[in-house]
Design a protein around this motif. Structure first.
Motif, PDB file in Angstrom:
ATOM      1  N   LEU A 250       0.862  -1.181   0.000  1.00 42.15           N
ATOM      2  CA  LEU A 250       0.000   0.000   0.000  1.00 42.15           C
ATOM      3  C   LEU A 250       0.899   1.232   0.000  1.00 42.15           C
ATOM      4  CD1 LEU A 250      -2.537  -1.186   2.741  1.00 42.15           C
ATOM      5  CD2 LEU A 250      -2.577  -1.619   0.278  1.00 42.15           C
ATOM      6  N   SER A 253      -2.906   6.518   0.142  1.00 38.63           N
ATOM      7  CA  SER A 253      -4.362   6.513   0.048  1.00 38.63           C
ATOM      8  C   SER A 253      -4.880   7.840   0.563  1.00 38.63           C
ATOM      9  CB  SER A 253      -4.959   5.363   0.869  1.00 38.63           C
ATOM     10  OG  SER A 253      -6.367   5.328   0.743  1.00 38.63           O
ATOM     11  N   ALA A 258      -6.070   6.031  -4.490  1.00 39.96           N
ATOM     12  CA  ALA A 258      -5.133   5.180  -3.757  1.00 39.96           C
ATOM     13  C   ALA A 258      -4.210   4.540  -4.780  1.00 39.96           C
ATOM     14  CB  ALA A 258      -5.865   4.118  -2.949  1.00 39.96           C
ATOM     15  N   PRO A 327     -11.300   5.581  -4.766  1.00 42.86           N
ATOM     16  CA  PRO A 327     -11.892   5.094  -3.514  1.00 42.86           C
ATOM     17  C   PRO A 327     -13.412   5.032  -3.608  1.00 42.86           C
ATOM     18  CG  PRO A 327     -10.267   6.803  -3.097  1.00 42.86           C
ATOM     19  CD  PRO A 327     -10.514   6.801  -4.577  1.00 42.86           C
TER      20      PRO A 327
END
Length: 330
Positions: A250, A253, A258, A327
């Motif tokens: 990741l 975000s 993201a 998102p």
């Protein structure tokens, strides 16, 4: 509609800060001769909108698909607008990018007559030893101090210079003064917009001088759109390890987008389920992608737009791909 991944046209920008890194280091083919600064992988910017290359939607622009199939493209929980909300690019900062900023949402509506501004994030694909970026202004810098530094073109007097390393990511809110390069290769994801205010005395398109009155007007607009607060930092991301050697990292975000980086070996394929539109860009060797009824090859430094209606993608390893998405709460 028999949905499948969308291959899109990719506008190319041959600005003076570019070089040949996208071709030579990423292996991207089909680029024009000379410096290549940016390839716009997915774009719904006015005048530079991507067009579908093949399949049942061939010849349709991304703007047309947004108008005709917003839920199938974006997903049922994303509030659609007239434009596809994300813009992604490969950027070659062989030379320094101009010091500039993009308005935030409020300022874009107030001063630019645009529905939103441009927050962005950079993921560093490659950086020369000692590479740096200018991101945000130092604490205590006010409008007058910044103006004097811009007049003198003394950016280090007022801006934060940060080291740049491959694999790191920085989230850059709208209104943040910034630049990177030389020797920096970046994958960028951002809000769909091309509004910007530059501090430089030469044009990024061809290096020609900006006339004095125009330059002072540019500085005034930049100062009006500048936000002193954001001081972004580079981050390494968070790894989530899955069975079979698949790693999901990741990278960033926020409210607009993201970005993740996925790697897989040969033990198990990368399998990713989704409910919103996904932008799949290949940072590694060519891979085989399956989504819905479609299976095809994705070459290095190439991109597929995956409509939300597909719901899942499988990438056969070895793989190293970037996945940007909208998102659910947008």
């Amino acid at each position: 509609m028999d949905w499948h991944p969308l291959r899109l046209t990719t506008p190319v920008k041959q600005h003076v800060f570019g070089g040949r890194a996208i071709a030579e280091r990423l292996g991207r083919t089909g680029l024009p001769d000379g410096p290549v600064a940016e390839t716009w992988e997915v774009s719904d910017v006015d005048g530079d909108a991507s067009t579908v290359l093949d399949g049942p939607l061939a010849g349709r622009t991304l703007r047309q698909i947004m108008a005709d199939h917003p839920e199938e493209l974006l997903g049922p929980h994303v509030r659609p607008g007239p434009r596809f909300p994300l813009l992604t690019k490969f950027i070659d900062g062989s030379r320094p990018l101009p010091v500039h900023l993009h308005a935030d949402d409020t300022t874009a509506r107030r001063l630019e007559g645009e529905p939103h501004g441009k927050t962005e994030a950079w993921h560093i694909l490659d950086a020369a030893p000692g590479a740096t970026a200018l991101i945000g202004t130092r604490p205590g810098v006010d409008r007058d101090t910044l103006h004097r530094a811009l007049l003198a073109q003394d950016f280090d007097a007022v801006m934060r210079r940060l080291p740049v390393r491959a694999g790191q990511t920085v989230y850059v809110p709208g209104g943040t003064l910034h630049s990177f390069g030389p020797g920096t290769l970046v994958y960028e994801i951002e809000q769909t917009s091309d509004i910007q205010q530059h501090a430089m005395r030469t044009r990024m398109e061809d290096g020609s001088p900006v006339p004095e009155p125009e330059w002072h007007e540019n500085l005034a607009r930049l100062l009006d759109e500048w936000r002193p607060g954001p001081r972004p930092e580079f981050q390494s991301g968070v790894d989530i390890r899955r069975d079979g050697g698949v790693v999901r990292t990741l990278l960033c975000s926020g409210p607009y987008f993201a970005l993740e980086r996925w790697t897989a070996g040969t033990t198990a394929p990368l399998v990713h389920a989704f409910s919103t539109a996904q932008i799949l860009s290949n940072a590694g060797a060519p891979v085989t992608v399956t989504s819905g009824p479609w299976t095809g090859r994705l070459d290095r430094a190439r991109t597929l737009l995956l409509p939300a209606a597909l719901g899942e993608v499988r990438v056969q390893g070895p793989a190293d791909v970037l996945i940007g998405y909208v998102p659910d709460a947008l």
